[in-house]
Scaffold this motif. Sequence first.
Motif, PDB file in Angstrom:
ATOM      1  N   ASP A   1       0.820  -1.209   0.000  1.00  0.00           N
ATOM      2  CA  ASP A   1       0.000   0.000   0.000  1.00  0.00           C
ATOM      3  C   ASP A   1       0.854   1.260   0.000  1.00  0.00           C
ATOM      4  OD1 ASP A   1       1.006  -0.159   2.534  1.00  0.00           O
ATOM      5  OD2 ASP A   1      -0.927  -0.334   3.546  1.00  0.00           O
ATOM      6  N   GLN A   2       2.084   1.135  -0.441  1.00  0.00           N
ATOM      7  CA  GLN A   2       2.933   2.308  -0.607  1.00  0.00           C
ATOM      8  C   GLN A   2       3.649   2.191  -1.946  1.00  0.00           C
ATOM      9  OE1 GLN A   2       5.309   3.716   2.721  1.00  0.00           O
ATOM     10  NE2 GLN A   2       4.288   2.248   4.057  1.00  0.00           N
ATOM     11  N   SER A   3       4.140   3.313  -2.442  1.00  0.00           N
ATOM     12  CA  SER A   3       4.902   3.255  -3.677  1.00  0.00           C
ATOM     13  C   SER A   3       6.341   2.836  -3.375  1.00  0.00           C
ATOM     14  CB  SER A   3       4.876   4.616  -4.372  1.00  0.00           C
ATOM     15  OG  SER A   3       5.340   5.611  -3.497  1.00  0.00           O
TER      16      SER A   3
ATOM     17  N   SER B   1       5.338  -3.470  -3.181  1.00  0.00           N
ATOM     18  CA  SER B   1       6.365  -2.452  -3.406  1.00  0.00           C
ATOM     19  C   SER B   1       7.565  -2.697  -2.501  1.00  0.00           C
ATOM     20  CB  SER B   1       5.813  -1.061  -3.096  1.00  0.00           C
ATOM     21  OG  SER B   1       4.761  -0.743  -3.972  1.00  0.00           O
TER      22      SER B   1
ATOM     23  N   LEU C   1      -6.474   0.970  -0.774  1.00  0.00           N
ATOM     24  CA  LEU C   1      -5.877   2.202  -1.265  1.00  0.00           C
ATOM     25  C   LEU C   1      -4.409   2.248  -0.843  1.00  0.00           C
ATOM     26  CD1 LEU C   1      -8.616   4.855  -0.392  1.00  0.00           C
ATOM     27  CD2 LEU C   1      -8.536   3.233  -2.271  1.00  0.00           C
ATOM     28  N   HIS C   2      -3.610   2.990  -1.607  1.00  0.00           N
ATOM     29  CA  HIS C   2      -2.234   3.230  -1.203  1.00  0.00           C
ATOM     30  C   HIS C   2      -2.196   4.426  -0.246  1.00  0.00           C
ATOM     31  CE1 HIS C   2      -0.998   0.363  -4.183  1.00  0.00           C
ATOM     32  NE2 HIS C   2       0.277   0.605  -3.965  1.00  0.00           N
ATOM     33  N   GLN C   3      -1.167   4.452   0.574  1.00  0.00           N
ATOM     34  CA  GLN C   3      -1.016   5.519   1.561  1.00  0.00           C
ATOM     35  C   GLN C   3       0.296   6.247   1.301  1.00  0.00           C
ATOM     36  OE1 GLN C   3      -2.399   4.233   5.548  1.00  0.00           O
ATOM     37  NE2 GLN C   3      -2.051   2.181   4.779  1.00  0.00           N
TER      38      GLN C   3
ATOM     39  N   LYS D   1       3.758   2.495  -8.279  1.00  0.00           N
ATOM     40  CA  LYS D   1       2.761   1.665  -7.620  1.00  0.00           C
ATOM     41  C   LYS D   1       2.014   0.893  -8.689  1.00  0.00           C
ATOM     42  CE  LYS D   1      -1.103   3.463  -5.935  1.00  0.00           C
ATOM     43  NZ  LYS D   1      -2.217   2.945  -6.764  1.00  0.00           N
TER      44      LYS D   1
END
Lengths: 430, 404
Positions: free
Chosen positions: A34-36, A200, B384-386, A174
């Motif tokens: 959930d992060q790049s 990621s 969702l990304h954070q 992402k």
Amino acid sequence: MRGLKRSPGLFGLGVLLVALVAFAGHARADIASDQSGSLIIFPKVIADGSRDTWIQIANTTNSGVQAHCFYINAAGACSVTGAFCDIDEDCPSLTAPPVSQVCVHVCRELDFDILLTPQQPTIWPVSIGRAAFDGMPGIPPSVRIPPPPQPFVGELKCVQVDRSGFPAPGNALKGEAVIVPGQNRTAPDFGLLSEYNAISVIAGPNAGGSGILRFGPGQFNACPEKLIVPHYAEGATDGFTGATVSAELSLVACTELLEPQVATYSNANMLSWDEFEQQFSAPLQFGCSVNRRFNNIPVVNSPQFSAAVGGSLRKTTIRPQAGFQCYSGSERCHICGVYGSANPGLAETDPKCASAGPNALVGNCSCDPAIPNVCPGADPDFGCKQSPGLLGVVEEFYTSPSNTATAAINIYNQGSRPGDVIVMPALPQD
Amino acid sequence: MVKMTRAASVTALVGLALGIATLVASPARAIGTSDQAASILYWPKVVYDGTTDTLIRLSNVDTSAPTQAHCYYIDANSHCSNNPTQICDPQRNECGAGSCVPGWMEIDFDVVLTFEQPLAWNASRGIRRAELPLVPGKPPLLGGACNETGFPCGFSYPGCTCNFGQTNVGTGVPPVPEVPFVGALECIQYAPPQGSTPARPDNQAGAKNKLIGQATFLATPGGLPVDAASYNATGLRFRGVEAGVPGNELRLDDVQYDSCPTVLVLDHLFDNAIIGGGNVTDLTLVPCGNNFAAQIPGSVTAQFLVFNEFEQRFSTTRAVPCFLESQLSLLDTTNPTRSIFSFQVAGTWAGQTRIRPVGTADTGRGLTGAAWMRTNIGSAAYNLHQNGNPAFVNGLRPDIITLP
């Protein structure tokens, strides 16, 4: 003059502060879905006719970025006929001459570049790829995205690179994967839609600079010590829909030797608990990646993950094998393909495999790095090294009398285990 | 001497920078997670309407000890002002002369999990006591030869193993309070009661961050085609005891718990773009902070920045008073074909939307959420990304969960 003399120190301070700002957002030293990150991994990519995968990648920064991507196909092929398979039971024995077959998974890699403008998202179906001016709406990446050879069952890795092609620590990427019905499906399509986030790997300030991605402090964040997978037991009945549930596990190795194009060897140690505190265990051995129903782990129709022997719920923890293995040289640890086969999907050149046979484990898979020359003829950088870490995703299949519905979910991870490497193919200037 | 002074000052500056580095890099920058165990879990979307149910999964990752979760269902149904028993959809005119009033009501319950235990329930049913997997004296597998009324398991019935270890006693999961139901679920890891000390948010070293959770939307029972879509609960990890914080307050400030991010990033297909010929994406957002003691929900404003594949940028804003669920192309208009989230307007398949929460409510300004793509060939949910975590300066308050 005085100002000039002061400027180096102030400049250094500025650089330090800029570096702080750049990396402060990514101090969590783990992998994340959930992060790049600078490396994104899609552990389950399918384009085999019955299913297809839409890959969505986006640049999350306000600068343009370039990424180098690798499709790694681990689709199975029957050891004699070369027919597409998943497990040994998919390969019938031949009668003339009488010979039994096994399903061999050999890893093959295909790479390409992608360019993304600031904040740009893009998407493509794996079976088709995406070409410039292909009639699809939107700006396609300026380099063609090829369709990989099919059937494709494997993974996609994309590494953010700089203009020279070396990995770069920008953490701009992402992605998501949407698994959809394929063009050749004959069964009902409804419900066959799953989506998961790409995993990621966040790059630290020292990441990049060469074609070798190292997972550890200051470089690319380490792969986890343990994966945690909540899932239904095999054959469990969902209380609301009445559907029978099965779960499919997809795992990929964190260590990949893409330059020599050889698969590593992974052994996942799985420990599963049901809601009654009963515990089950099973190993799962594979090369670069695996895609397997739980009821076929470790062998076809095994009871370890079945609702028939326990509760209907499971929480399975997966640990990569401890210890070391030879990654190169004459004692390279790996699972054999078919020695001498002309079929590129089965080809195996290690002479040990001539007698050992397909799917045999050969080489030194428990070496001691303290022993000199324990991996004869090995590359100095990739001799006796820690066994690969693991990443993955799980997909559940809900089967009713009228259709099968699917739902994918990202696997939980715990702890970190430095030491993995990815060796990218050499650049022209190397 | 001058050179020495300059060198010293540069050294001091570098030292200062390193000090700042340590301060900035270590405790801060710890936003939530959807793939690691945590102490606070959010399921932003839970639904039950008779044809779609939500399977909630909650597991303990502790390898030896039980753990307890105190959970809150947040009922976000709206009701008609002229008929409070009638549930309505604010995006449709369903109340005649009345108006559709957004609602927020919480009910709370406990879940006790034994070590390494997975547990699950349907939102429509909850878990009844008779359905608890592990209770004292009862055989671990239902249907065994002994029961909890007192047969001496292991003597009269060789081979039968009754449970004398950790149990699920204390668990009671109610069904969702209304049908149809739309809302959220929030669970906080608690330390079980000890003696006269009641259960409380768990801040024991080594015992923290033991919960993981998922939600699966399951549709259409009764022999018709089924559909399934799953997402992970969003977690916030306990970080440390914070001095001066009342016992019933949980501060999401990177000191006591992880903070909610400054930006949520949603990658999506524009509505009605490709898959299945009729794809739309539903977005659900909930505030991270809530005052359960005073029954005051969090209230946040969400700013949306939308990028298409042409690098074109659009924006819109929506209030999230306690819970927001909307089809993307209904966020900015009542005519989805004219929305900035529609394929007709954006002109490309893929979109990236950055959601930045702002606000000054006492409960904070953070948001968490999930997405659910629906098509003619089924649906898929995802997290969702954070991105980034807030600096709590210049009056920016952290999110706060206040417990009864």
